[in-house]
Design a protein around this motif. Structure first.
Motif, short mmCIF file in Angstrom:
data_model
loop_
_atom_site.label_atom_id
_atom_site.label_comp_id
_atom_site.label_asym_id
_atom_site.label_seq_id
_atom_site.Cartn_x
_atom_site.Cartn_y
_atom_site.Cartn_z
N GLY A 1 -11.40 -11.15 -4.14
CA GLY A 1 -10.99 -12.59 -4.00
C GLY A 1 -10.19 -12.74 -2.83
O GLY A 1 -10.14 -11.79 -1.85
N PRO A 2 -9.84 -14.10 -2.44
CA PRO A 2 -8.87 -14.26 -1.39
C PRO A 2 -7.76 -13.57 -1.13
O PRO A 2 -7.29 -13.47 0.06
CB PRO A 2 -8.82 -15.99 -1.62
N ARG A 3 -7.03 -13.10 -2.25
CA ARG A 3 -5.88 -12.28 -2.01
C ARG A 3 -4.84 -12.57 -1.35
O ARG A 3 -4.22 -11.63 -0.50
CB ARG A 3 -6.43 -10.71 -1.92
N ALA A 4 -4.64 -13.68 -1.43
CA ALA A 4 -3.35 -14.51 -0.26
C ALA A 4 -1.93 -13.60 -0.30
O ALA A 4 -1.49 -13.21 0.57
CB ALA A 4 -3.18 -15.98 -0.41
N ARG A 5 -1.76 -13.31 -1.44
CA ARG A 5 -0.53 -12.71 -1.73
C ARG A 5 -0.61 -11.09 -1.20
O ARG A 5 0.44 -10.55 -0.57
CB ARG A 5 0.03 -12.55 -3.09
N LEU A 6 -1.76 -10.42 -1.47
CA LEU A 6 -1.60 -8.94 -1.04
C LEU A 6 -2.05 -9.00 0.50
O LEU A 6 -1.43 -8.27 1.14
CB LEU A 6 -3.10 -8.47 -1.33
N ARG A 7 -2.58 -10.01 1.12
CA ARG A 7 -2.54 -10.22 2.39
C ARG A 7 -1.26 -10.33 3.21
O ARG A 7 -1.10 -9.69 4.21
CB ARG A 7 -3.52 -11.14 2.81
N ARG A 8 -0.40 -10.94 2.34
CA ARG A 8 1.03 -11.33 2.93
C ARG A 8 1.50 -9.87 2.98
O ARG A 8 2.33 -9.43 4.17
CB ARG A 8 1.73 -12.26 2.10
N LEU A 9 1.39 -9.20 1.91
CA LEU A 9 2.10 -7.96 1.67
C LEU A 9 1.78 -6.95 2.81
O LEU A 9 2.63 -6.19 3.43
CB LEU A 9 1.99 -7.31 0.18
N VAL A 10 0.23 -6.65 2.97
CA VAL A 10 0.04 -5.75 4.09
C VAL A 10 0.22 -6.27 5.47
O VAL A 10 0.74 -5.30 6.28
CB VAL A 10 -1.76 -5.67 3.97
N ARG A 11 0.24 -7.34 5.71
CA ARG A 11 0.67 -7.89 6.86
C ARG A 11 2.26 -7.50 6.98
O ARG A 11 2.48 -6.93 7.99
CB ARG A 11 0.67 -9.48 6.96
N ASP A 12 3.15 -7.59 6.17
CA ASP A 12 4.25 -7.32 6.29
C ASP A 12 4.74 -5.85 6.47
O ASP A 12 5.79 -5.45 7.20
CB ASP A 12 5.40 -7.88 5.03
N LEU A 13 3.67 -5.16 6.00
CA LEU A 13 3.85 -3.70 5.99
C LEU A 13 3.38 -3.22 7.50
O LEU A 13 4.03 -2.46 8.17
CB LEU A 13 2.69 -2.72 5.08
N MET A 14 2.46 -4.10 8.13
CA MET A 14 2.18 -3.85 9.62
C MET A 14 2.85 -4.11 10.34
O MET A 14 3.17 -3.58 11.50
CB MET A 14 0.56 -4.38 9.62
N ILE A 15 3.83 -5.28 10.25
CA ILE A 15 4.61 -5.66 11.02
C ILE A 15 6.02 -4.92 11.00
O ILE A 15 6.68 -4.53 12.00
CB ILE A 15 5.20 -7.30 11.00
N GLY A 16 6.50 -4.61 9.83
CA GLY A 16 7.28 -3.64 9.43
C GLY A 16 8.93 -4.04 9.62
O GLY A 16 9.65 -3.14 9.84
N THR A 17 9.11 -5.41 9.57
CA THR A 17 10.42 -6.01 9.65
C THR A 17 10.91 -6.31 8.47
O THR A 17 12.34 -6.71 8.24
CB THR A 17 10.51 -7.30 10.45
N LYS A 18 10.25 -6.46 7.24
CA LYS A 18 10.70 -6.71 5.77
C LYS A 18 10.69 -5.74 5.01
O LYS A 18 9.87 -4.68 4.75
CB LYS A 18 9.68 -7.83 5.40
N PRO A 19 12.08 -5.27 4.29
CA PRO A 19 12.19 -4.38 3.35
C PRO A 19 10.91 -4.79 2.00
O PRO A 19 10.52 -5.77 1.77
CB PRO A 19 13.32 -4.38 2.54
N ILE A 20 10.05 -3.77 1.49
CA ILE A 20 9.20 -3.93 0.70
C ILE A 20 9.46 -3.18 -0.66
O ILE A 20 9.81 -2.16 -0.68
CB ILE A 20 7.80 -3.39 1.12
N LYS A 21 9.08 -3.95 -1.90
CA LYS A 21 9.43 -3.45 -3.33
C LYS A 21 8.09 -3.34 -3.84
O LYS A 21 7.33 -4.42 -3.88
CB LYS A 21 10.18 -4.19 -3.86
N ILE A 22 7.64 -2.36 -4.26
CA ILE A 22 6.38 -2.15 -5.33
C ILE A 22 6.56 -1.80 -6.43
O ILE A 22 7.62 -0.89 -6.64
CB ILE A 22 5.32 -1.23 -4.59
#
Length: 724
Positions: A30-51
């Protein structure tokens, strides 16, 4: 930025599953907007990530030789290792032997409220009701059951607006080590897929990924007995579950490079309200029904002789050691009622968590002391088993917005001492939830404990771009391993495909699609045959197929609204969904030009609706990468020349981007996603695409050799594109 630098963090993983099976296991993207945002944040690397992960015994790691081999541990370790400069928290909130009905009550204790990504694995524990209509797992308003939709709604509404991914495993009996085995369709997985389409929640299917190898081919190393210990996956099975999760992340990363994330896409995640329930009245609970540990503390109005402590064990609760100690707890015992389900019940099941142990423990009385009524309950905290374990004490309490329950330590004791510990309370949302808790209260009320993994490390990556997918991608319902499309196009179905209610049959979706195909490939002999028969179900066509389809057909579209998603998974049959493509615009936003009344004449699509059906068919085949092998040069010039020859009568030609593969690994991943001879997944298209003829030119290199060029650019141009 070089492509290899952007994708490098995603490439350091060795898959156990072949590529074809990885694609098969991607049940819904699907469009996966939320998942795209998460992967973008991982690629940029400036935001803490929680999974996080929710589920039953599979996700806790049952069946593995060591918990470090569980699928979520493998996936989490890959994320942590791939992004060492980003602060990443991985938390496993799964609880063995529990269906999703338990987690909807106690969600706050299993997942961080600001989580960015949550996996949900409950197929095996949710039962085997795989009926499409009134399914008791996906929706059961009549029984008021807590279900998958309500859990998904609770997750999507969390403050962090996380991406949610359904991790589906084979149902009990399907992966038996030896025959007999339950059939492919005997699972609630396909019923839950409708939730994926409705909420844009991604779905991964271990069943579909493995079935060809395990059941059909019975290939060594991929048979059920090689991958499962009983009905639980073993180490190898868990590794393949992790494969699917990593593959979804890799596919999303490539999608971001090809379609950069737009600010409007991110803003919509936070500003757009959660759409109404897919099943009318199937709302999630508004108030927290499960308070355990520190959250239970806020519900206590008075603690006389009780102290709030973790006893140096990390397990918080109120502890008393002397008789006469009292604890007063305030509860909202009103029960939620679905729309049209009648009046609310006047009683509610309440379950207090308390400690039982083989030493030091005393007895306590639980009674309703204000604003509500119940039968007093005496609970003994002592037992003879050599374990200390949390148990639940059930009470039937009258409905009240301000019910007060008093817990008093008694002088009577079985152990000679009077310690009593209360650590939480659960208010059953409905009778089904109460029944679940009664079943969970096995062994006289013992509560199964979760296995929580907390791991914070760092992770980071290169800056990257990202983007909006468009409604076409949403309509590509079963995006899996696709066979190459050949030359002759045929079609069969009923009134819609026949062209009912179009102003002219040339505006029917199949006519529009066929005309596009014929114009696009003028050098190819293409036969387009519409074998639809009005007013007939698929049973008619089963008997009369030879009268409607050429026996040497290369492609056949079927339009009968088959309520059986498992067929697409089982046979690798692609599925296009006009419902899913239009629902957001037509029903939720009610956008002008996209409302139902704009697209349909009655229950048949009109000209505009047929055009959008054609859009989906074209989208399935269209937007390609033109790969070329170019010699190394610091200043390579590629010329793209529009030719006088045309298949449409006009000469429009559009070039929308370029990707420079820095290394073989990067080239490999692009070759992998270049399905169908160069197809770009998730691209946005214009309506009315004319026929395209590949333009070919020759580039003279410094050593005098010629290379065939279709599309290329310098590293600087690629860097500029990626930084958009």
């Amino acid at each position: 930025m070089p492509l290899g630098s952007v994708l490098a963090p995603f490439l350091g993983y060795k898959f156990s599953l072949p590529l074809t099976q990885l694609k098969a296991g991607l049940a819904y993207a699907g469009p996966r907007a939320r998942l795209r945002r998460l992967v973008r944040d991982l690629m940029i690397g400036t935001k803490p990530i929680k999974i996080g992960a929710l589920g039953g015994s599979v996700t806790t790691g049952h069946g593995t030789s060591d918990k470090k081999y569980s699928w979520f541990s493998v996936f989490s370790q890959w994320v942590v290792d791939s992004f060492p400069e980003t602060n990443i928290t991985a938390r496993n909130g799964a609880v063995p032997a529990t269906p999703c009905t338990f987690m909807i009550m106690c969600l706050e204790h299993a997942v961080d409220l600001d989580a960015d990504l949550v996996f949900v694995e409950y197929v095996m524990n949710n039962g085997d009701d795989y009926s499409v209509i009134n399914n008791r797992v996906v929706k059961d308003v009549e029984r008021l059951a807590l279900d998958v939709e309500r859990l998904v709604r609770r997750l999507l509404a969390l403050p962090g607006k996380p991406a949610v991914v359904l991790m589906q495993v084979p149902n009990v009996g399907m992966a038996n080590l030896e025959p007999p085995r339950t059939p492919f369709y005997a699972t609630v997985e396909d019923v839950e897929t409708s939730l994926s389409h409705y909420y844009d929640v991604q779905a991964l299917s271990l069943r579909t990924a493995l079935y060809e190898l395990a059941e059909v081919e019975q290939r060594d190393g991929f048979r059920w007995r090689d991958l499962f210990t009983d009905h639980h996956p073993g180490d190898a099975g868990h590794r393949m579950m992790a494969d699917l999760a990593v593959f979804l992340m890799q596919e999303t990363a490539v999608d971001l490079l090809l379609n950069p994330l737009e600010a409007a896409e991110v803003a919509a995640i936070h500003s757009r309200p959660l759409r109404r329930p897919m099943y009318e009245g199937n709302e999630s609970p508004e108030s927290t029904m499960c308070a355990v540990g520190t959250s239970f503390q806020s519900m206590v109005l008075n603690a006389t002789g009780f102290n709030f402590t973790d006893e140096d064990r990390g397990k918080w609760g109120f502890v008393a050691r002397e008789p006469g100690a009292e604890l007063v707890v305030r509860l909202d015992t009103r029960r939620r009622v679905a729309a049209g389900a009648g009046p609310a019940p006047n009683t509610t099941q309440v379950y207090f968590h308390h400690l039982k142990s083989y030493e030091h423990m005393g007895k306590a009385e639980f009674r309703c002391s204000s604003n509500c009524t119940c039968e007093p309950l005496t609970v003994d905290g002592h037992h003879d088993k050599l374990i200390s374990q949390t148990y639940i004490a059930p009470m039937l309490v009258s409905a009240s917005a301000d019910c007060r329950v008093t817990i008093r330590v008694l002088h009577d004791t079985s152990s000679g001492e009077h310690k009593f510990k209360v650590s939480g309370v659960v208010v059953a949302e409905d009778q089904a939830a109460a029944g679940l808790l009664e079943r969970m209260a096995h062994d006289h009320g013992m509560v199964p404990e979760g296995d929580f993994e907390h791991g914070v490390t760092a992770a980071s990556a290169a800056a990257a771009a990202a983007t909006s997918s468009g409604q076409g991608q949403n309509g590509t319902a079963a995006r899996r391993a696709q066979q190459r499309l050949r030359r002759v196009v045929l079609e069969q179905a009923a009134r819609v495909t026949w062209g009912s209610d179009t102003s002219d049959k040339k505006h029917s979706w199949f006519s529009v699609f066929s005309q596009w195909l014929i114009k696009s490939f003028p050098q190819t002999s293409i036969t387009a045959r519409n074998g639809a028969v009005r007013g007939t179900p698929c049973t008619f066509m089963t008997m009369c197929l030879e009268q409607a389809v050429d026996l040497d057909a290369d492609l056949v579209f079927v339009e009968y609204i088959l309520n059986n998603a498992s067929l697409s998974h089982y046979y690798d049959v692609q599925a296009l969904s006009l419902r899913t493509a239009l629902y957001e615009l037509a029903e939720v936003e009610q956008r002008d030009g996209f409302r139902w009344q704009d697209l349909f004449t009655d229950f048949h699509p009109g000209d505009a609706g047929h055009r959008m059906m054609a859009d989906l068919a074209v989208f399935l085949m269209q937007t390609y990468i033109a790969p070329m092998l170019v010699s190394a040069s610091a200043d390579c010039r590629v010329t793209i020349r529009v030719l006088p020859e045309t298949s449409s009568g006009e000469h429009k030609f559009k070039v929308s981007g370029v990707v420079l593969a820095e290394d073989q690994a990067a080239a490999g991943i692009l070759e992998r996603i270049s399905q169908e001879g160069g197809k770009v997944p998730g691209a946005v298209f214009e309506h009315g695409v004319t026929g395209l003829t590949a333009a070919t030119s020759h580039v003279a290199t410094s050593n005098g050799q010629n290379n065939t060029a279709q599309q290329a650019a310098s590293e600087a141009a690629a860097a500029e594109a990626l930084s958009t």
